[in-house]
Design a protein around this motif. Structure first.
Motif, PDB file in Angstrom:
ATOM      1  N   LYS A 192      43.056  48.473  49.662  1.00  0.00           N
ATOM      2  CA  LYS A 192      41.964  47.715  48.622  1.00  0.00           C
ATOM      3  C   LYS A 192      40.997  47.015  49.364  1.00  0.00           C
ATOM      4  O   LYS A 192      41.032  47.088  50.589  1.00  0.00           O
ATOM      5  CB  LYS A 192      42.806  46.625  47.769  1.00  0.00           C
ATOM      6  CG  LYS A 192      43.396  45.634  48.739  1.00  0.00           C
ATOM      7  CD  LYS A 192      44.042  44.651  47.902  1.00  0.00           C
ATOM      8  CE  LYS A 192      44.785  43.598  48.752  1.00  0.00           C
ATOM      9  NZ  LYS A 192      45.564  42.817  47.874  1.00  0.00           N
ATOM     10  N   ASP A 219      39.292  41.559  44.373  1.00  0.00           N
ATOM     11  CA  ASP A 219      39.573  42.869  44.671  1.00  0.00           C
ATOM     12  C   ASP A 219      38.632  43.970  44.082  1.00  0.00           C
ATOM     13  O   ASP A 219      38.184  43.552  42.900  1.00  0.00           O
ATOM     14  CB  ASP A 219      41.228  43.380  44.419  1.00  0.00           C
ATOM     15  CG  ASP A 219      42.103  42.788  45.013  1.00  0.00           C
ATOM     16  OD1 ASP A 219      41.712  41.976  46.023  1.00  0.00           O
ATOM     17  OD2 ASP A 219      43.460  43.036  44.888  1.00  0.00           O
ATOM     18  N   SER A 257      37.312  50.845  45.650  1.00  0.00           N
ATOM     19  CA  SER A 257      37.190  51.232  47.074  1.00  0.00           C
ATOM     20  C   SER A 257      35.778  52.252  46.977  1.00  0.00           C
ATOM     21  O   SER A 257      35.530  52.650  48.138  1.00  0.00           O
ATOM     22  CB  SER A 257      38.311  52.093  47.506  1.00  0.00           C
ATOM     23  OG  SER A 257      38.539  53.392  46.796  1.00  0.00           O
TER      24      SER A 257
END
Lengths: 545, 714
Positions: free
Chosen positions: A141, A148, A151
């Protein structure tokens, strides 16, 4: 058979073998350097090996294949491999696994029979880092400012960080470097005044106010730098390594993330070009074993240019004297033997002479006369780029002389006589007729001298080359060209990285790449020189008939 | 300009080298008159030779200004202090500059003369003071408080050891053990021991500075005691027949470091002894001897603090300076009319000071490089602790009192070895290639081949060295059998190819003319090479038990280095090939054509013509090519630096490395101190290289010029 030997033909063939062997070695050598050097830039595939070791333990190894060799099975007899191996030899593969924070060694030998399965995982990423070498693994991640994110943001974030990094390096090298340089100059000025006994209160106050201003400037720059550093280290990337461990890598550590296995040929070629560009224009990292070689290229070029400026006039004048003015007597013969000898003196002897005579004697005296304020730390009394250039100028003097003289000798005497017959003096003939015609020969000589100087390392080790120069000899601070500074050199870089670095195995591809660069430059220069010379020869041959 | 540069290099190298071959020189500097009470027992000097001191028999120590300074006149008294109450019997100096004062009662006091330099008004002022590392009180040496007759003493930071012979014929050892360190804490504990000794008298006692041994001399025999054991002192060895019959030992001294003992005798000779590992364990041996005087005995021997030099004094005041290791007799001369009452060597060994009646004289000693002599550089030298004389190059060591060993023999040998292996590889290859290219090759092909081979000359040697060290050396280690197999397979493959061509039908021969031999041979040789490498592991298994390195080290007993002479030979061979090739080819090619035509017309085959006519005519040119190649191989630095282990050994073995003059300079020059013996010897190495190549090149050039004249006359 006997007749055959009588003709002498076998011996002729044997001597032909000598030619073949020489050719094989020359071409093989160039090929060896070229293939090894270029493959350093070509992104290699990342393999995944499932390995079962002799104790039956399973493990996964991810990395680039670095080397392979076959060894006699007998040598491994002491290892109980847990199975029978029938063949005489066993293949083993050297895998570069990177991930220095997890395993102590970057490299690992794997015996072929122990591999149960191999694959090329698509989503494995190679993270090139500023320190600690490469990281091979899968992206788990990406953490943006503590949160988060997807990607797909990777490229965008990398670009952002790289921009900041460029600013930081600009700030550190140019701005802060300049301030430090000026502060040092103020300190020396003050010391000089003390030594001369002219340090009045006014001067002192002036110097103090100058240095205070600089210090204040430094403070603001430092704050700026800290702010940038904070920006840069905001985000992290979380990677999963081959053993399943997860590692968070800060973005300020990352230079590049490549998905080698996803690249097609064109994509790889793009990376290849990018790598070459980086190699030539980047600074070295990790004690020279990674990154680029820009300072070494720069140092080599600067030193060679300085040397050319010194050697060209002397060499040409000596050659003109030898060919045009010197009579055919014993003294000329002696001079010629001296030239040959000068060419034959081992280069290390020039280094010793340069160190003793130029650095310690001339340089030491210069320091005493002109730089008493910096003593006891030497300015010119220590190895530096100027002394290297002068030492190499002496070393390459015979090259220029021999080549120029050859050019002069090839000029048909009809031209000389024509000019003299028209009433020109000897000096005029020389200046107007001979020199312009001989100029390509002089060029040849100079190019050959440059090629020789660029490859010479032994004397430089004594008179000025260092493993890592903190500053380039040419920068934005007055007087711009710092002849007393030490410099980096491609040839020495090869020696140093290949033989003095702590991790020779990891540095080897870089050494090959540097060697390729140096060979390309030198062979290119030589070919140019030889071509010019050949063209010239033909031109004169045409003139003569 | 060129000549000037050459001469400048030559002269400058000589200028740097010259001091190492110069002898010592002694010159009086100045003298001051002093007032001493009674006899002068000891004298000394500070490091800068400005302040001197005297200790007299009535117990006072006085410091004098030896040379004029901004603060004091020459000869003025700076400080005077009463050391002990009674008379002083003797003063013994220890290795680290401390003085042991022994009084009439057999009591001792330890002092250190301390000199502090300060810089008021920007000029130096040296102030002396006296320190008492064991405290100011006098201490008894003998537990029974008897008087002592002879005494030996040495100390380090934690311990001071006195070995003494008392008036009542006992030999005792007294140790003062510091509670912490004598440098900043005078607290100690005394330990008294008795040594088993039967004898009417003792002449001399010396204790080594490492506090492990004591030498006790009785007449002409010396007993060595082991002081290592804390509880008992036992006799280790007895040295007899130190001097021939009819000659007496008149002086003893320990050489710097304390490993060697020197004996001066009534015949004017000084001999050096040290412990050597022999068949029956370690034993003392006489190593070498010096002649201090032909007519007089040696009455005193003084040794330097850091170097292996010593000074001898004879009754008529003649002094001799010697250096043990290099066997050097450096200086002789009279410094006084008789033996001085006290003499000391300055801490930096650049001066001596001696006291006589009411005068203190300072003499400058110019003795910069006593350890370097022609003999030490080129002959076997017996160093302390070595079992026999040997050639050793070892410029730096791990310990403080390390003695540098400068023998140029191993590194000169390495140079010759490297050059020899390189020539062994390069000569056949380069000459055969030159012969073929010049004599058999069609012009079109020659035009391409010659520049290609010559291109190799331009390759930086650092790249050849790097490939040799990082690519070739591991390759050779892994495929050693293949390398030797190549010596066999390559010629065989060539012959086979030649024979196959010979047997070829005519039509094919026309299509594939013999002139193309080098091109035809390339694939043949490549296949042969590949086969050799493919066969290598099998050969290794069949003949060498699977591992040829182990076979070589275990079965043949030859040690194997990865970076060895074979690697250097091949790599440096490559560097030399183009030099030899280019010049030899030129020489052969310029043999006048009418000579060869004549020979061929008389019915000789091309090969016969080549051997009998061409090579014979061109032989001086070929010789000069080889000389040039040799010159290049001798001076080459980077290849040997990178492709060998750089160990200075004397061994022709192909599997071991070497250290050459040039690599040695490259390695050691950056860390040698300017002006030191080491620095100058490295210059000497460069000078040797310079002369070496100068001779080769001049010879080659001379021969070439002669040849050119010969050709033009043909």
């Amino acid at each position: 058979m006997k007749d055959w030997f009588k003709t002498g033909s076998p011996w002729v063939w044997l001597s032909a073998g000598g030619v073949s062997l020489s050719l094989i070695s020359v071409i093989g050598l160039l090929w060896l350097i070229a293939s090894n050097g270029l493959s350093y830039f070509w992104p290699s595939q990342i393999h995944q090996f499932d390995v079962v070791d002799e104790h039956g333990k399973q493990s996964v190894v991810i990395g680039e294949i670095y080397d392979r060799e076959s060894i006699p099975t007998v040598q491994l007899a002491h290892l109980d491999l847990g199975r029978e191996i029938e063949s005489e030899t066993i293949e083993r593969i050297l895998v570069k696994t990177g991930n220095r924070e997890l395993v102590s060694l970057d490299f690992r030998w794997i015996l072929e029979p122990l591999i149960t399965q191999r694959s090329l995982p698509e989503d494995v990423a190679v993270v090139e880092r500023r320190s600690n070498g490469n990281f091979y693994g899968f992206i788990e991640k990406i953490v943006l400012d503590g949160k988060d994110v997807d990607s797909s943001k990777l490229d965008e974030l990398l670009e952002r960080v790289n921009e900041f990094q460029a600013q930081i390096s600009e700030l550190q090298k140019v701005d802060i470097g300049a301030i430090n340089y000026q502060l040092e100059r103020i300190r020396l000025k003050e010391r000089k005044h003390i030594l001369d006994g002219t340090l009045t209160e006014d001067v002192k106050a002036d110097l103090v106010s100058q240095s205070d201003a600089l210090k204040a400037e430094y403070q603001t720059l430092e704050k700026e730098l800290l702010a940038l550093r904070k920006e840069v280290s905001r985000d992290q990337i979380v990677m999963r390594a081959m053993g399943g461990e997860t590692v968070a890598i800060n973005f300020d550590q990352i230079i590049k993330v490549t998905f080698s296995n996803q690249l097609g040929v064109i994509g790889k070629f793009g990376v290849f070009i990018e790598q070459i560009y980086g190699f030539i224009f980047d600074d070295p990292r990790e004690a020279n074993t990674e990154g680029g070689v820009f300072p070494a290229i720069f140092g080599t070029v600067l030193m060679v240019l300085l040397m050319t400026v010194i050697v060209a006039p002397f060499g040409v004048i000596a050659a003109i004297y030898l060919h045009e003015y010197a009579g055919k007597n014993a003294f000329t013969k002696l001079l010629r033997i001296a030239v040959i000898n000068l060419a034959g003196v081992p280069s290390i002897v020039y280094g010793v002479f340069g160190l003793g005579f130029f650095v310690y004697m001339v340089g030491g005296n210069l320091d005493r006369l002109f730089y008493p304020e910096t003593l006891p730390s030497p300015t010119f009394g220590t190895p530096g780029v100027l002394w290297s250039a002068i030492t190499l100028a002496i070393l390459t003097l015979p090259v220029v002389i021999v080549s120029t003289e050859e050019g002069l000798a090839r000029i048909p005497s009809s031209m000389r006589h024509g000019s003299l017959a028209l009433g020109a003096t000897k000096a005029e003939t020389l200046w107007r007729i001979i020199l312009p015609i001989a100029s390509p020969a002089i060029m040849t000589g100079i190019i050959l001298a440059i090629a020789r100087a660029a490859g010479e390392v032994a004397p430089l080790m004594l008179v000025g080359v260092v493993k890592m120069a903190p500053t380039l000899p040419l920068d934005g601070n007055f007087p711009f060209l710092h002849l007393e500074r030490k410099f980096m050199h491609l040839g020495f870089h090869i020696y140093d990285v290949g033989f003095q670095s702590p991790n020779v195995e990891a540095a080897r591809p870089l050494v090959y790449a540097t060697a390729l660069l140096l060979v390309t430059i030198i062979v290119g220069l030589n070919m140019t020189a030889v071509n010019i010379r050949n063209k010239l020869r033909e031109k004169y041959r045409a003139l003569e008939h | 300009m060129v000549l000037f540069t050459l001469i400048l290099i030559f002269l400058y190298l000589l200028y740097v080298i010259k001091p190492i071959f110069e002898s010592a020189d002694v010159e009086p500097v100045n003298e001051i008159s002093v007032q001493a009470n009674g006899q002068i027992l000891a004298t000394g000097l500070d490091e800068l030779k400005e302040v001197a001191y005297l200790i007299d028999s009535q117990g006072s120590m006085t410091f004098y200004q030896m040379s004029k300074s901004d603060f004091r006149d020459q000869g003025s008294e700076i400080l005077s202090e009463q050391l002990v109450q009674g008379d002083i019997e003797q003063v013994i100096a220890s290795d680290n500059g401390r003085l042991l004062i022994v009084d009439e009662q057999g009591q001792v006091q330890l002092i250190t003369a301390k000199f502090t330099a300060t810089y008021p008004q920007d000029s130096r002022d040296i102030t002396p003071s006296i320190e008492y590392p064991l405290g100011e009180e006098v201490l008894p040496v003998d537990e029974q408080e008897g008087k002592v007759e002879r005494l030996g003493f040495a100390m380090n930071e934690e311990k001071a050891v006195v070995v003494a012979y008392t008036e009542d014929n006992r030999l005792i050892k007294t140790t003062f053990v510091a509670e912490d360190d004598f440098n900043y804490d005078p607290e100690f504990e005394a330990v008294y021991q008795e040594i088993e000794f039967f004898g009417p008298t003792v002449d001399d006692i010396k204790v080594t500075p490492d506090l492990r041994m004591a030498f006790v001399r009785v007449g002409n025999s010396v007993s060595v005691y082991n002081l290592d054991d804390e509880f008992s002192v036992d006799k280790k060895a007895e040295l007899n027949s130190i001097v021939p019959n009819g000659v007496d030992i008149t002086a003893t001294a320990l050489l710097s470091g304390g490993s060697s003992i020197l004996f001066g005798d009534s015949d004017g000779k000084v001999s050096q002894w040290f412990e050597v590992a022999g068949k029956s364990g370690r034993e003392f041996k006489k190593i070498r001897s010096f002649t201090a005087s032909k007519t007089e005995p040696v009455v005193e021997i003084h040794t330097e603090m850091f170097r292996k030099s010593f000074f001898t004094i004879t009754p008529s005041g003649e002094m001799g300076i010697f250096y043990t290791t290099s066997d050097a007799d450096l200086w002789h001369g009279n410094i006084a009319q008789k033996v001085p009452s006290a003499l000391a060597i300055a801490p930096r060994a650049d001066a001596i000071i001696f006291a006589d009646q009411a005068r203190l004289s300072l003499l400058k000693v110019d003795n910069q490089h006593p350890e370097v002599t022609w003999k030490a550089l080129w002959q076997e030298v017996w160093y302390e602790g070595y079992p026999e004389p040997d050639y050793i190059w070892q410029s730096t060591g791990g310990v403080d009192d390390f003695e540098s060993k400068f023998s140029l023999v191993p590194i000169s040998f390495g140079t010759i070895k490297a050059a020899a292996y390189a020539m062994l590889f390069a000569m056949p290859l380069a000459l055969s290639a030159a012969i073929y290219t010049a004599y058999f090759m069609p012009p079109g092909l020659r035009k391409k081949v010659k520049p290609t081979i010559e291109l190799m000359e331009a390759l930086p040697t650092v790249i050849l060295g790097f490939l040799a060290g990082l690519w070739l050396a591991p390759l050779i280690e892994d495929y050693l059998p293949a390398i030797f197999l190549l010596l066999l397979t390559l010629p065989i493959a060539t012959f086979l190819a030649a024979f196959a061509w010979y047997k070829l039908p005519k039509e094919m021969k026309v299509k594939l003319p013999e002139e193309w031999a080098p091109i035809i041979l390339i694939p043949v040789l490549l296949v042969a090479g590949f086969l050799s490498f493919a066969l290598s592991p099998i050969l290794e298994t069949v003949f060498f038990g699977g591992d040829i390195r182990q076979f070589i080290t275990n079965d043949l007993g030859i040690s194997f280095d990865q970076r060895n002479a074979l690697v250097v030979g091949i790599a440096m061979g490559f560097a030399v090939v183009p030099t030899i090739f280019s010049m030899a080819e030129d020489a052969i090619f310029s043999v006048p054509k009418h000579l060869t035509s004549g020979s061929l017309a008389l019915g000789a085959t091309p090969w016969q013509t080549l051997i009998k006519v061409v090579l014979l005519t061109a032989s001086p040119g070929i010789f000069s090519a080889v000389m040039m190649g040799l010159g290049r191989a001798v001076g080459e630095t980077m290849i040997v630096l990178m492709a060998t282990g750089n160990t200075p050994i004397l061994d022709w073995s192909i599997f071991q490395g070497m250290r050459t003059l040039s690599a040695n300079i490259a390695v050691e020059m950056p860390e040698s101190e300017v002006g030191s013996s080491h620095y100058r010897i490295l210059f000497l190495a460069a000078f040797v290289l310079f002369v070496f190549t100068f001779v080769f090149n001049t010879l080659a050039e001379f021969v070439r010029q002669r040849l050119r004249e010969k050709y033009s006359s043909l």
